[in-house]
Each structure stands twice: as C-alpha cells, then as structure tokens.
Design a protein around this motif. Sequence first.
Motif, mmCIF file in Angstrom:
data_model
loop_
_atom_site.group_PDB
_atom_site.id
_atom_site.type_symbol
_atom_site.label_atom_id
_atom_site.label_comp_id
_atom_site.label_asym_id
_atom_site.label_seq_id
_atom_site.Cartn_x
_atom_site.Cartn_y
_atom_site.Cartn_z
ATOM 1 N N THR A 1 8.080 -21.255 -10.722
ATOM 2 C CA THR A 1 7.571 -22.317 -9.101
ATOM 3 C C THR A 1 7.620 -21.820 -8.219
ATOM 4 N N GLU B 1 9.472 -21.479 -5.857
ATOM 5 C CA GLU B 1 11.251 -21.446 -5.039
ATOM 6 C C GLU B 1 11.516 -20.663 -6.107
ATOM 7 N N VAL C 1 18.240 -23.053 -5.132
ATOM 8 C CA VAL C 1 16.744 -23.168 -5.996
ATOM 9 C C VAL C 1 17.220 -23.506 -6.902
ATOM 10 N N ILE D 1 17.343 -27.296 -6.579
ATOM 11 C CA ILE D 1 16.743 -27.615 -7.128
ATOM 12 C C ILE D 1 15.673 -27.644 -8.267
ATOM 13 N N GLN D 2 15.398 -26.521 -9.200
ATOM 14 C CA GLN D 2 14.929 -26.159 -9.905
ATOM 15 C C GLN D 2 15.125 -26.853 -11.402
ATOM 16 N N ASN E 1 11.509 -29.947 -7.016
ATOM 17 C CA ASN E 1 10.133 -29.330 -6.234
ATOM 18 C C ASN E 1 9.432 -29.688 -5.837
ATOM 19 N N THR F 1 9.798 -28.112 -0.275
ATOM 20 C CA THR F 1 11.442 -26.811 -1.133
ATOM 21 C C THR F 1 10.305 -25.523 -1.373
ATOM 22 N N ALA F 2 9.085 -25.892 -1.871
ATOM 23 C CA ALA F 2 8.038 -24.761 -1.555
ATOM 24 C C ALA F 2 8.456 -23.951 -0.119
#
Length: 131
Positions: A2, A4, A72, A75-76, A81, A85-86
């Motif tokens: 991803t 992130e 991160v 989020i993961q 995601n 967030t990216a």
Amino acid sequence: MTPELTALTLAALLQYLQFAIYAVPANRELGPGYTMSARDRDPSNALSDRTARLGRAFDNHFEGLILFAIAVGVIQMSGQNSALTALCGWVYLGARLIYIPAYALGWRPWRSLIWFIGFLATLLMLMAALF
C-alpha cells in the motif's frame, strides 16, 4: 504494498541515510578515537553547529518515525486505507525529507513549520482510523 507501507519503508530507509549524513562529519570532527570508544567522557572536540543539527534531526526522526509507524500499522491492520491516509503518508515522508536541510541550515521558523506538517499528517492518519 500500500502507499502507506511504501511511505513507511522509505521513511525507515531515510533514517539510515540520515545516520550516514550525520555520522560521516561527526566522525571527522570528533575523530575515530572518540567515536569508537565507550564514550565515558565528553569529546575533546566539539561538533560544528551544522553537524550537531544533523544529529538532532536524526534523533528527531526516530521520535516521529515511531508515531508514523503506529499510524501506518493502525491503518493497515484495520483495513482503513484511503486516499487521505495515502496522502498523509506521502506528506509525512516529504516533510521529513525537507526537514533535514531545514534543520541543518537553520531555517527559522520554517524548520518548525515543516516538522509540524509531518506531525499533523501522522495525527490525521490516526484520526482517520477512528472516524
């Protein structure tokens, strides 16, 4: 991977780069006799202002990297995601890249503003996971 996780991986690699950017002039200025010792005493030579700033920027990134890695990870693991967030991940990484010369060259008040942008990006990632 991803965006992130990619930003986190690059931020960790940046920490290695920062180590080299700091360690090379520090070893030149302090000498290998001191840097390879147990450092039980203060060095006989002082670091230049710029090298000392590079050391503080290196230490500061460790602190920021911990919070960013937590953000991160949250989020993961929660599968939250998003484009936001990216973006936050890339903003954090960009801020940390710009922070190094900002600190080394003594850019005031810009250094603090750049630091805050990275800090805010991490905070926004954590808030995105909660809401």
